[in-house]
Design a protein around this motif. Structure first.
Motif, mmCIF file in Angstrom:
data_model
loop_
_atom_site.group_PDB
_atom_site.id
_atom_site.type_symbol
_atom_site.label_atom_id
_atom_site.label_comp_id
_atom_site.label_asym_id
_atom_site.label_seq_id
_atom_site.Cartn_x
_atom_site.Cartn_y
_atom_site.Cartn_z
ATOM 1 N N MET A 1 0.846 -1.201 0.000
ATOM 2 C CA MET A 1 0.000 0.000 0.000
ATOM 3 C C MET A 1 0.876 1.243 0.000
ATOM 4 S SD MET A 1 -3.197 -0.633 2.562
ATOM 5 C CE MET A 1 -2.258 -1.363 3.896
ATOM 6 N N LYS A 2 0.322 2.272 -0.588
ATOM 7 C CA LYS A 2 1.036 3.549 -0.575
ATOM 8 C C LYS A 2 1.035 4.093 0.850
ATOM 9 C CE LYS A 2 0.662 7.891 -2.936
ATOM 10 N NZ LYS A 2 -0.272 8.744 -3.637
ATOM 11 N N ASP A 3 2.133 4.701 1.259
ATOM 12 C CA ASP A 3 2.198 5.237 2.626
ATOM 13 C C ASP A 3 1.149 6.318 2.845
ATOM 14 O OD1 ASP A 3 4.174 3.615 3.391
ATOM 15 O OD2 ASP A 3 5.786 5.098 3.297
ATOM 16 N N LEU A 4 0.624 6.369 4.047
ATOM 17 C CA LEU A 4 -0.300 7.463 4.379
ATOM 18 C C LEU A 4 0.491 8.765 4.416
ATOM 19 C CD1 LEU A 4 -2.468 5.898 7.245
ATOM 20 C CD2 LEU A 4 -3.231 6.504 4.948
ATOM 21 N N GLN A 5 -0.138 9.794 3.884
ATOM 22 C CA GLN A 5 0.567 11.059 3.708
ATOM 23 C C GLN A 5 1.142 11.602 5.032
ATOM 24 O OE1 GLN A 5 -2.020 14.068 2.180
ATOM 25 N NE2 GLN A 5 -0.457 15.661 2.274
ATOM 26 N N HIS A 6 0.348 11.516 6.099
ATOM 27 C CA HIS A 6 0.792 12.154 7.340
ATOM 28 C C HIS A 6 1.356 11.178 8.365
ATOM 29 C CE1 HIS A 6 -0.902 15.847 5.949
ATOM 30 N NE2 HIS A 6 -2.143 15.367 5.888
ATOM 31 N N LEU A 7 1.542 9.956 7.955
ATOM 32 C CA LEU A 7 1.953 8.961 8.946
ATOM 33 C C LEU A 7 3.281 9.330 9.612
ATOM 34 C CD1 LEU A 7 1.068 6.242 10.206
ATOM 35 C CD2 LEU A 7 2.634 5.138 8.623
ATOM 36 N N TYR A 8 4.238 9.742 8.804
ATOM 37 C CA TYR A 8 5.550 10.068 9.355
ATOM 38 C C TYR A 8 5.439 11.234 10.349
ATOM 39 C CZ TYR A 8 10.368 11.554 9.779
ATOM 40 O OH TYR A 8 11.583 11.931 10.304
ATOM 41 N N GLU A 193 -12.918 -6.741 3.975
ATOM 42 C CA GLU A 193 -12.343 -8.072 3.757
ATOM 43 C C GLU A 193 -10.808 -7.972 3.666
ATOM 44 O OE1 GLU A 193 -12.945 -11.103 3.788
ATOM 45 O OE2 GLU A 193 -11.239 -11.867 2.640
ATOM 46 N N ASN A 194 -10.364 -6.993 2.894
ATOM 47 C CA ASN A 194 -8.916 -6.740 2.819
ATOM 48 C C ASN A 194 -8.701 -5.281 3.252
ATOM 49 O OD1 ASN A 194 -6.222 -6.899 2.346
ATOM 50 N ND2 ASN A 194 -6.387 -6.943 0.104
ATOM 51 N N PRO A 195 -8.447 -5.044 4.537
ATOM 52 C CA PRO A 195 -8.407 -3.664 5.043
ATOM 53 C C PRO A 195 -7.324 -2.823 4.368
ATOM 54 C CG PRO A 195 -8.485 -5.229 6.844
ATOM 55 C CD PRO A 195 -8.235 -6.017 5.602
ATOM 56 N N ASN A 196 -7.643 -1.535 4.168
ATOM 57 C CA ASN A 196 -6.656 -0.658 3.542
ATOM 58 C C ASN A 196 -5.924 0.194 4.586
ATOM 59 O OD1 ASN A 196 -8.752 0.955 4.228
ATOM 60 N ND2 ASN A 196 -8.860 2.089 2.293
ATOM 61 N N ILE A 197 -5.976 -0.224 5.806
ATOM 62 C CA ILE A 197 -5.178 0.418 6.850
ATOM 63 C C ILE A 197 -4.694 -0.678 7.798
ATOM 64 C CG2 ILE A 197 -7.254 0.945 8.246
ATOM 65 C CD1 ILE A 197 -5.733 3.449 9.255
ATOM 66 N N ARG A 231 -7.722 4.889 -0.861
ATOM 67 C CA ARG A 231 -6.480 4.114 -0.757
ATOM 68 C C ARG A 231 -6.738 2.653 -1.120
ATOM 69 N NH1 ARG A 231 -3.034 2.743 4.685
ATOM 70 N NH2 ARG A 231 -0.939 2.988 3.821
ATOM 71 N N GLU A 232 -5.943 2.138 -1.998
ATOM 72 C CA GLU A 232 -6.113 0.748 -2.437
ATOM 73 C C GLU A 232 -5.232 -0.173 -1.612
ATOM 74 O OE1 GLU A 232 -8.042 -0.816 -4.713
ATOM 75 O OE2 GLU A 232 -9.096 1.109 -4.869
ATOM 76 N N PRO A 233 -5.780 -1.229 -1.087
ATOM 77 C CA PRO A 233 -4.910 -2.185 -0.377
ATOM 78 C C PRO A 233 -4.080 -2.973 -1.367
ATOM 79 C CG PRO A 233 -7.146 -3.029 -0.491
ATOM 80 C CD PRO A 233 -7.180 -1.664 -1.142
ATOM 81 N N ASP A 234 -3.036 -3.594 -0.862
ATOM 82 C CA ASP A 234 -2.227 -4.445 -1.737
ATOM 83 C C ASP A 234 -3.107 -5.570 -2.278
ATOM 84 O OD1 ASP A 234 -0.039 -2.918 -1.219
ATOM 85 O OD2 ASP A 234 0.634 -4.168 0.458
ATOM 86 N N LYS A 235 -2.895 -5.900 -3.543
ATOM 87 C CA LYS A 235 -3.758 -6.929 -4.139
ATOM 88 C C LYS A 235 -3.552 -8.265 -3.435
ATOM 89 C CE LYS A 235 -4.959 -4.944 -8.436
ATOM 90 N NZ LYS A 235 -4.291 -4.430 -9.609
ATOM 91 N N LYS A 236 -2.267 -8.563 -3.205
ATOM 92 C CA LYS A 236 -1.996 -9.804 -2.471
ATOM 93 C C LYS A 236 -1.966 -9.463 -0.986
ATOM 94 C CE LYS A 236 1.182 -13.569 -1.987
ATOM 95 N NZ LYS A 236 2.584 -13.840 -1.808
#
Lengths: 402, 520
Positions: A1-8, A193-197, A231-236
């Motif tokens: 997944m792409k990093d959350l913009q404000h996570l850092y 089902e496949n959480p994006n966080i 935000r898209e979760p990783d496909k796998k």
């Protein structure tokens, strides 16, 4: 997944108790009130120019001084706070709102008070150690309201001129609710089902909302929510099972990270400093005094293990099962910080009851305050992940045979 | 065994490493030995007559309950607490322990007569159970003074609490059981053993309603998670306030306590009998008066009722008998009269103790005669014990509201809780105050390794004792589990302190180093 913009940015804030936002709020005239326990209603520490800082001791190393004062047989969290206090790490606080909730935390606060870890130049500083009943009937509600009025609101008003009126409490509740709504909405993505966080990311956001002035993080929380909508979760799937994490105080996101690195995605956080409970809206009616309503909701919503009456124990067990179902988890991890008496009993009992009566796979662990390097813990979580996977395979095979 | 300068009384020779009981009885001189033997016979007679009506159940119970077997060693328990004592002190100890044991024997009789496990088909036992309320240990069973038609029994008292004092091996099995179940080993072993007894199904089934606990510590409160599930009966939880020095918390405390009365009324369809209750209150006040007399005398240079005879008696009188047993007042009066004579005699002979000490924090259940050892070995007299400094304020004898407040305040200051709860001043500042009052400069500072309440004040005790020039002798123990810290290891802490700091010579060198790991 792409990093959350404000996570850092959020991660950086959590590196210090006296972080940039706390300093900014204080430079703007804010009054920083330290607290540790859910039983101290957070929303009432956010009246007027006050803001609450739920205390942590990030990057704790040795705890030698605190161990001298509290021995090595007490909760490491309580000791870590005392150590940080003795180091001067909480001198930025303008008041300390403690709770006589458990033995170790109570003694930690008392040691800080006797050893005067506060800034002596802050003449209006006050300590409090609040009595909280271990039940939740109306007598208890009155008791809490009296304690808060006398030990927190009165000194806030007298020492700092804070408005403690009913309308101000309602305003603070509104602000609190906005944070709760945002965190809850963000948390709901974990139900997918496949959480994006990830559990780690969510824990960072929740922790920030406890440790920083709320008005200074609202914008970034809103932006994060918007970001998550697309935000898209990783496909796998990059996890093997989903778990609910239940237990005592966790203010170290590295623990969640360790569990997730071992293959178990944490989809629900039912622990002190987590979102269950703590990030649910407070609903007020217009008829009754707001203070009483707030106290009632905190007492009723608490899932603290110091409430040992049978109906409260049952409520906690049922809630654990409910979280497991709502968040589509495969199992539950019960954790306790070492030397926590209450959680030791709850963990021992619940891990048996959940497994045998609710038929939910359960892992029971104890852990130090900072557990990022614990290989033993990693091994146990990995074994739990494997055991659930094996169960799934067996169940699938059994169905195929049918 | 007369006193010898080289060997003292030679009391250490009573123990052998491979023996459970002492090798022989102590010779205390003709008069005292005769008295001691007479009391020994009297106690056996009392146990026999009290338990005779339930002899079949007792026999069955010895097969069913592991803890019950420990009570066979009761005579050895009394011997441990009278060893080395002479003259008045010997008599105080015998009288104090006799009344405690009589009360316990009656409680055992009540339990055996009711127990469903031992009397599964008995209609009489079933009827008795219908009229019985069980209480967690340290709960205000005193309210049963107001229910003369019902019986209140402290359910953990005999299986766990007292058994551990009678026999140091008694609780290990239950501790192991609960740790095997998953409880961490760092929690207090007393509530842990309570929970363990639930897990292995070793509590008798004797009541039909349950008053549960939130005292005196986190472990005690938390262990009720197990007992509620185990007893499976209607229950009420008394939750006394923690910060009980504050007058503002008392309104809640009274309501909470009165809730227990209402619960019992509702469960059993009976009314609270205030007249009967006030009779109990009068007994309580008398008992407190006698206790305060003992403390007052111990503050003088000629202390009388000291050590375990003072501490255990008060604990059992307040916590267990709870003014429900009139025998305590009767024996208090006897001891009080004797004590005054003893005081005059000591004063005339200027018989002062070599060292004056108090005991602070929670003492080891498995070594309740530790203070007598210190007295016999080093001449350190223990004037008072924190555990016996429970509530001792006067209860109002007429006003219903006032007496409820008094009782609420009383139970907020129950065993251990009086000092471990309510803020650090109750433990820390109170310790120095008591040292001053009793003119003691030694504190046996029990370091119960699983007690977080006192562990959390360890450094402050150390700092402040140094500032005050008080000898703080830290003595580690694990309350109910002698495997963690043995009796011998506890003695070694005092031995080391006395030889290195005081440069003292033992009064009885045979007591400095001996092995009693196997003894009861």
């Amino acid at each position: 997944m792409k990093d959350l913009q404000h996570l850092y940015y959020f991660e950086t804030l959590l590196q210090e108790a006296n972080n940039d936002l706390v300093r900014q709020a204080q430079s703007e005239g804010g009054i920083a009130i330290g607290y540790t326990c859910y039983h101290m209603p957070e929303v009432l520490l956010n009246l007027g120019k006050c803001f609450s800082v739920r205390l942590r001791a990030p990057r704790t190393g040795s705890m030698e001084l605190a161990t001298y004062y509290m021995s090595n047989a007490t909760c490491e969290y309580a000791r870590a706070l005392l150590e940080r206090g003795l180091e001067g790490g909480y001198r930025f606080l303008d008041a300390m709102a403690g709770v006589d909730g458990c033995e170790c935390m109570n003694r930690s606060m008392e040691n800080m008070e006797v050893l005067q870890t506060n800034d002596p130049d802050k003449k209006s500083f006050f300590w409090c150690n609040m009595e909280v009943p271990t039940s939740d009937n109306e007598d208890c509600v009155k008791q809490v309201a009296e304690q808060i009025s006398r030990k927190v609101l009165k000194p806030l008003h007298e020492n700092y001129g804070i408005d403690i009126s009913d309308s101000e409490i309602r305003r603070a509740v509104d602000e609190h609710n906005e944070v709760c709504r945002l965190i809850t909405e963000i948390g709901n993505f974990r139900k997918r089902e496949n959480p994006n966080i990830t559990g780690y990311e969510f824990h960072i956001l929740t922790l920030t909302s406890y440790a920083c002035p709320k008005y200074l993080i609202l914008d970034k929380l809103r932006e994060t929510l918007e970001e998550l909508k697309t935000r898209e979760p990783d496909k796998k799937k990059n996890y093997r099972i989903k778990v609910v994490l239940i237990g005592s105080e966790i203010d170290d996101p590295e623990l969640v990270s360790l569990i997730e690195d071992s293959g178990a995605l944490v989809v629900a956080d039912r622990f002190c400093y987590g979102s269950f409970p703590g990030r649910q809206e407070i609903l007020l009616n217009d008829q009754e005094n707001a203070l009483i309503q707030v106290c009632r909701q905190y007492l009723e919503s608490t899932l603290c293990v110091r409430h040992c009456a049978q109906h409260k124990v049952q409520k906690r067990l049922d809630f654990a099962a409910q979280l497991k179902n709502e968040f589509h988890a495969d199992g539950i991890i019960y954790e306790q910080i070492k030397f926590c008496t209450y959680w030791s009993y709850e963990r021992a009992l619940a891990s048996h009851v959940m497994q045998n009566e609710y038929k939910i796979p359960t892992l029971s662990i104890d852990r130090p305050y900072l557990s990022r390097t614990s290989g033993q813990l990693r091994t146990r979580v990995q074994a739990f992940v494997e055991s659930i996977e094996i169960k799934k395979i067996k169940a699938r095979n059994a169905q195929e045979v049918k | 065994m007369s006193y010898n300068a080289k060997t003292g009384k030679g009391l250490g020779n009573l123990y052998k490493a491979d023996r459970r009981c002492t090798t022989h009885r102590e010779w205390k001189g003709l008069r005292d030995t005769f008295y001691d033997y007479f009391r020994w016979l009297k106690m056996l007679g009392m146990l026999g007559t009290t338990l005779a009506p339930v002899l079949p159940q007792l026999t069955k119970g010895l097969m069913r309950y592991r803890w019950l077997v420990s009570y066979l060693t009761t005579p050895a328990f009394v011997d441990r607490h009278t060893v080395g004592l002479r003259s008045y002190e010997l008599r105080y100890a015998h009288l104090q322990f006799f009344v405690v044991l009589r009360n316990s024997a009656k409680m055992l009789c009540d339990i055996l007569a009711r127990d469903e496990n031992l009397n599964p088909k008995s209609k009489r036992a079933a009827k008795l159970r219908e009229k019985t309320v069980i209480f967690d240990e340290m709960m205000p069973i005193q309210i049963m003074n107001g229910f003369p038609t019902l019986k209140g029994i402290l359910i953990q008292m005999l299986p766990i609490f007292e058994a551990g004092e009678i026999d140091q091996q008694a609780n290990m099995y239950y501790i192991d059981a609960i740790e095997h179940y998953g409880l961490a080993s760092d929690v207090c072993p007393l509530p842990a053993a309570d929970a363990g007894c639930c897990v292995v199904d070793d509590f008798p089934k004797i009541g039909s309603a349950y008053i549960s606990s939130a005292m005196p510590c986190d472990g005690s409160a938390a262990s009720t998670m197990f007992s509620h599930r185990y007893f499976k009966m209607p229950s009420y939880q008394i939750t006394p306030p923690q910060r009980f020095n504050e007058p503002e918390v008392q309104e809640y405390a009274i309501k909470n306590l009165w809730g227990a009365v209402e619960f019992i009324e509702k469960q059993f369809g009976v009314k609270f009998d205030w007249d009967s209750f006030f009779e109990g209150v009068k007994r309580y006040n008398l008992e407190c008066g006698y206790m305060i007399d003992k403390w007052d005398i111990n503050c003088t240079p000629y202390p009388q009722v000291c050590g375990a005879a003072l501490a255990l008696h008060r604990e059992y009188e307040m916590q267990i008998a709870s003014s429900l047993d009139p025998n305590f007042v009767k024996y208090d009066a006897k001891v009080s009269a004797l004590m005054k004579k003893g005081y005059e005699k000591s004063k005339a002979a200027d018989d002062q103790p070599k060292y004056r000490a108090i005991v602070w924090s929670c003492p080891a259940h498995y070594y309740s005669n530790f203070t007598y050892w210190a007295q016999n070995c080093w001449g350190i007299k223990t004037l008072v014990d924190m555990e016996c400094m429970l509530a001792y304020h006067h209860y109002d004898e007429h006003d219903k509201q006032k007496v409820l407040l008094d009782m609420a305040r009383g139970y907020e200051r129950m065993t251990m809780r009086s000092h471990s709860n309510g803020g650090y001043v109750n433990a820390l500042d109170e310790c120095w105050k008591i040292c001053e009052q009793f003119n003691a400069n030694i504190v046996f500072m029990y370091n119960h390794v699983s007690c977080k309440n006192f562990a959390g004040l360890q450094g402050l005790f150390e700092d402040q004792a140094r500032e005050r020039g008080i000898h703080l002798i830290w003595i580690e123990h694990d309350l109910m589990d002698p495997r963690t810290v043995s009796r011998k290891a506890m003695r070694d802490r005092v031995n080391r302190y006395m030889t290195t700091v005081f440069r003292a010579e033992p009064l009885d060198p045979t007591l400095v180093d001996y092995d009693d790991d196997l003894t009861w």
